[in-house]
Write a protein that holds these residues in place. Structure first.
Motif, PDB file in Angstrom:
ATOM      1  N   HIS A   1      13.164 -22.400  -8.172  1.00  0.00           N
ATOM      2  CA  HIS A   1      12.787 -23.860  -8.416  1.00  0.00           C
ATOM      3  C   HIS A   1      12.532 -23.777 -10.082  1.00  0.00           C
ATOM      4  O   HIS A   1      12.030 -24.972 -10.364  1.00  0.00           O
ATOM      5  N   GLY A   2      12.368 -22.685 -10.636  1.00  0.00           N
ATOM      6  CA  GLY A   2      11.931 -22.715 -12.115  1.00  0.00           C
ATOM      7  C   GLY A   2      10.499 -22.942 -12.344  1.00  0.00           C
ATOM      8  O   GLY A   2      10.116 -23.102 -13.504  1.00  0.00           O
ATOM      9  N   ASP A   3       9.613 -22.727 -11.394  1.00  0.00           N
ATOM     10  CA  ASP A   3       8.475 -22.646 -11.465  1.00  0.00           C
ATOM     11  C   ASP A   3       7.800 -21.121 -12.385  1.00  0.00           C
ATOM     12  O   ASP A   3       8.452 -20.449 -12.172  1.00  0.00           O
ATOM     13  N   ARG A   4       6.641 -21.619 -12.972  1.00  0.00           N
ATOM     14  CA  ARG A   4       6.156 -20.426 -13.661  1.00  0.00           C
ATOM     15  C   ARG A   4       5.574 -19.358 -12.729  1.00  0.00           C
ATOM     16  O   ARG A   4       4.947 -19.946 -11.679  1.00  0.00           O
ATOM     17  N   LEU A   5       5.615 -18.095 -12.850  1.00  0.00           N
ATOM     18  CA  LEU A   5       5.049 -17.278 -11.980  1.00  0.00           C
ATOM     19  C   LEU A   5       3.449 -17.254 -12.348  1.00  0.00           C
ATOM     20  O   LEU A   5       2.930 -16.686 -13.209  1.00  0.00           O
ATOM     21  N   ASN A   6       2.744 -17.634 -11.171  1.00  0.00           N
ATOM     22  CA  ASN A   6       1.387 -17.660 -11.314  1.00  0.00           C
ATOM     23  C   ASN A   6       0.814 -16.312 -10.772  1.00  0.00           C
ATOM     24  O   ASN A   6       0.561 -15.944  -9.520  1.00  0.00           O
ATOM     25  N   LYS A   7       0.787 -15.268 -11.752  1.00  0.00           N
ATOM     26  CA  LYS A   7      -0.032 -14.011 -11.547  1.00  0.00           C
ATOM     27  C   LYS A   7      -1.111 -14.023 -10.636  1.00  0.00           C
ATOM     28  O   LYS A   7      -1.312 -13.014  -9.910  1.00  0.00           O
ATOM     29  N   ASP A   8      -1.998 -14.801 -10.978  1.00  0.00           N
ATOM     30  CA  ASP A   8      -3.343 -14.956 -10.273  1.00  0.00           C
ATOM     31  C   ASP A   8      -3.177 -15.072  -8.981  1.00  0.00           C
ATOM     32  O   ASP A   8      -3.553 -14.457  -7.938  1.00  0.00           O
ATOM     33  N   GLN A   9      -2.400 -16.066  -8.632  1.00  0.00           N
ATOM     34  CA  GLN A   9      -1.820 -16.526  -7.145  1.00  0.00           C
ATOM     35  C   GLN A   9      -1.229 -15.331  -6.529  1.00  0.00           C
ATOM     36  O   GLN A   9      -1.482 -14.860  -5.284  1.00  0.00           O
ATOM     37  N   LEU A  10      -0.136 -14.736  -7.181  1.00  0.00           N
ATOM     38  CA  LEU A  10       0.511 -13.815  -6.508  1.00  0.00           C
ATOM     39  C   LEU A  10      -0.289 -12.398  -6.331  1.00  0.00           C
ATOM     40  O   LEU A  10      -0.193 -11.658  -5.128  1.00  0.00           O
ATOM     41  N   THR A  11      -1.407 -12.232  -7.345  1.00  0.00           N
ATOM     42  CA  THR A  11      -2.511 -11.022  -6.932  1.00  0.00           C
ATOM     43  C   THR A  11      -3.049 -11.301  -5.659  1.00  0.00           C
ATOM     44  O   THR A  11      -3.454 -10.644  -4.882  1.00  0.00           O
ATOM     45  N   LYS A  12      -3.729 -12.718  -5.524  1.00  0.00           N
ATOM     46  CA  LYS A  12      -4.603 -12.960  -4.356  1.00  0.00           C
ATOM     47  C   LYS A  12      -3.768 -12.837  -3.142  1.00  0.00           C
ATOM     48  O   LYS A  12      -4.351 -12.180  -2.278  1.00  0.00           O
ATOM     49  N   GLN A  13      -2.495 -13.174  -3.116  1.00  0.00           N
ATOM     50  CA  GLN A  13      -1.758 -13.187  -1.940  1.00  0.00           C
ATOM     51  C   GLN A  13      -1.360 -11.653  -1.507  1.00  0.00           C
ATOM     52  O   GLN A  13      -1.197 -11.141  -0.413  1.00  0.00           O
ATOM     53  N   MET A  14      -0.870 -10.707  -2.782  1.00  0.00           N
ATOM     54  CA  MET A  14      -0.735  -9.707  -2.499  1.00  0.00           C
ATOM     55  C   MET A  14      -1.942  -8.843  -1.967  1.00  0.00           C
ATOM     56  O   MET A  14      -1.790  -7.871  -1.046  1.00  0.00           O
ATOM     57  N   GLY A  15      -3.168  -9.172  -2.325  1.00  0.00           N
ATOM     58  CA  GLY A  15      -4.278  -8.563  -1.793  1.00  0.00           C
ATOM     59  C   GLY A  15      -4.487  -8.901  -0.457  1.00  0.00           C
ATOM     60  O   GLY A  15      -5.072  -7.932   0.391  1.00  0.00           O
ATOM     61  N   ASP A  16      -4.169  -9.876   0.083  1.00  0.00           N
ATOM     62  CA  ASP A  16      -4.436 -10.593   1.616  1.00  0.00           C
ATOM     63  C   ASP A  16      -3.381  -9.708   2.149  1.00  0.00           C
ATOM     64  O   ASP A  16      -3.659  -9.078   3.312  1.00  0.00           O
ATOM     65  N   VAL A  17      -1.978  -9.575   1.817  1.00  0.00           N
ATOM     66  CA  VAL A  17      -1.251  -8.416   2.332  1.00  0.00           C
ATOM     67  C   VAL A  17      -1.751  -7.033   2.513  1.00  0.00           C
ATOM     68  O   VAL A  17      -1.576  -6.612   3.574  1.00  0.00           O
ATOM     69  N   LEU A  18      -2.355  -6.669   1.586  1.00  0.00           N
ATOM     70  CA  LEU A  18      -3.155  -5.358   1.537  1.00  0.00           C
ATOM     71  C   LEU A  18      -4.070  -5.203   2.560  1.00  0.00           C
ATOM     72  O   LEU A  18      -4.048  -4.132   3.314  1.00  0.00           O
ATOM     73  N   TRP A  19      -4.828  -6.200   2.675  1.00  0.00           N
ATOM     74  CA  TRP A  19      -5.879  -6.198   3.588  1.00  0.00           C
ATOM     75  C   TRP A  19      -5.337  -5.961   5.078  1.00  0.00           C
ATOM     76  O   TRP A  19      -5.637  -5.181   5.843  1.00  0.00           O
ATOM     77  N   TYR A  20      -4.505  -6.996   5.354  1.00  0.00           N
ATOM     78  CA  TYR A  20      -3.796  -6.820   6.537  1.00  0.00           C
ATOM     79  C   TYR A  20      -3.117  -5.386   7.080  1.00  0.00           C
ATOM     80  O   TYR A  20      -3.349  -4.785   8.202  1.00  0.00           O
ATOM     81  N   LEU A  21      -2.483  -5.125   6.035  1.00  0.00           N
ATOM     82  CA  LEU A  21      -1.687  -3.671   5.943  1.00  0.00           C
ATOM     83  C   LEU A  21      -2.858  -2.687   6.485  1.00  0.00           C
ATOM     84  O   LEU A  21      -2.509  -1.917   7.251  1.00  0.00           O
ATOM     85  N   SER A  22      -3.928  -2.747   5.732  1.00  0.00           N
ATOM     86  CA  SER A  22      -4.970  -1.520   5.768  1.00  0.00           C
ATOM     87  C   SER A  22      -5.404  -1.597   7.198  1.00  0.00           C
ATOM     88  O   SER A  22      -5.836  -0.732   7.637  1.00  0.00           O
ATOM     89  N   GLN A  23      -5.533  -2.965   7.667  1.00  0.00           N
ATOM     90  CA  GLN A  23      -6.350  -3.084   9.108  1.00  0.00           C
ATOM     91  C   GLN A  23      -5.265  -2.750  10.100  1.00  0.00           C
ATOM     92  O   GLN A  23      -5.748  -2.213  11.336  1.00  0.00           O
ATOM     93  N   VAL A  24      -4.029  -2.826  10.006  1.00  0.00           N
ATOM     94  CA  VAL A  24      -3.169  -2.603  11.146  1.00  0.00           C
ATOM     95  C   VAL A  24      -3.138  -0.978  10.993  1.00  0.00           C
ATOM     96  O   VAL A  24      -3.319  -0.310  12.175  1.00  0.00           O
ATOM     97  N   ALA A  25      -3.221  -0.296   9.946  1.00  0.00           N
ATOM     98  CA  ALA A  25      -3.506   1.227   9.853  1.00  0.00           C
ATOM     99  C   ALA A  25      -4.681   1.658  10.472  1.00  0.00           C
ATOM    100  O   ALA A  25      -4.864   2.418  11.359  1.00  0.00           O
ATOM    101  N   GLU A  26      -5.913   1.015  10.313  1.00  0.00           N
ATOM    102  CA  GLU A  26      -7.204   1.008  10.757  1.00  0.00           C
ATOM    103  C   GLU A  26      -7.148   1.155  12.266  1.00  0.00           C
ATOM    104  O   GLU A  26      -7.622   2.113  13.135  1.00  0.00           O
ATOM    105  N   TRP A  27      -6.680  -0.216  12.804  1.00  0.00           N
ATOM    106  CA  TRP A  27      -6.438  -0.128  14.208  1.00  0.00           C
ATOM    107  C   TRP A  27      -5.886   1.069  14.806  1.00  0.00           C
ATOM    108  O   TRP A  27      -5.903   1.394  16.007  1.00  0.00           O
ATOM    109  N   ALA A  28      -4.682   1.629  14.180  1.00  0.00           N
ATOM    110  CA  ALA A  28      -4.159   2.615  14.668  1.00  0.00           C
ATOM    111  C   ALA A  28      -4.459   3.953  14.469  1.00  0.00           C
ATOM    112  O   ALA A  28      -3.963   5.057  14.837  1.00  0.00           O
ATOM    113  N   ASP A  29      -5.696   3.876  13.650  1.00  0.00           N
ATOM    114  CA  ASP A  29      -6.197   5.100  13.462  1.00  0.00           C
ATOM    115  C   ASP A  29      -5.579   6.122  12.583  1.00  0.00           C
ATOM    116  O   ASP A  29      -5.408   7.102  12.531  1.00  0.00           O
ATOM    117  N   ILE A  30      -4.992   5.482  11.385  1.00  0.00           N
ATOM    118  CA  ILE A  30      -4.076   6.261  10.424  1.00  0.00           C
ATOM    119  C   ILE A  30      -4.675   5.714   9.030  1.00  0.00           C
ATOM    120  O   ILE A  30      -5.087   4.584   8.634  1.00  0.00           O
TER     121      ILE A  30
END
Length: 98
Positions: free
Chosen positions: A45-74
């Protein structure tokens, strides 16, 4: 910050009931979709890459992934170590050939 330290600190904010794994999995999919949407808008779409927003969203992915691992005791460090081992085996010379 080490992965296991992140996992432990992130776990302070986890709440839920017996369906916590389902909640975490759905959240992981949702947040991953938001990362994909930012990349799609940048690429097609030609939008500029909002690195701040991308960083925040990647942090949310990291949180969820870390907690799936926590739940599974990994330990989250183990997830990272096994992934690097797999990548080194798959690509012993580094980046895949083009």
């Amino acid at each position: 910050m080490e992965f296991n330290e992140y996992q432990s600190l992130a776990n302070r904010t986890l709440y839920g009931n017996e369906q916590v794994l389902t909640n975490l999995s759905l959240g992981l999919a949702s947040e991953t979709g938001q990362v994909v949407d930012l990349v799609k808008k940048y690429t097609f779409h030609g939008d500029r890459l909002n690195k701040d927003q991308l960083t925040k969203q990647m942090g949310d992915v990291l949180w969820y992934l870390s907690q799936v691992a926590e739940w599974a005791d990994i330990p989250f460090d183990e997830v990272a170590k096994q992934n690097i081992t797999k990548l080194n085996h798959k690509y012993p010379n580094g980046k895949p050939a083009k």
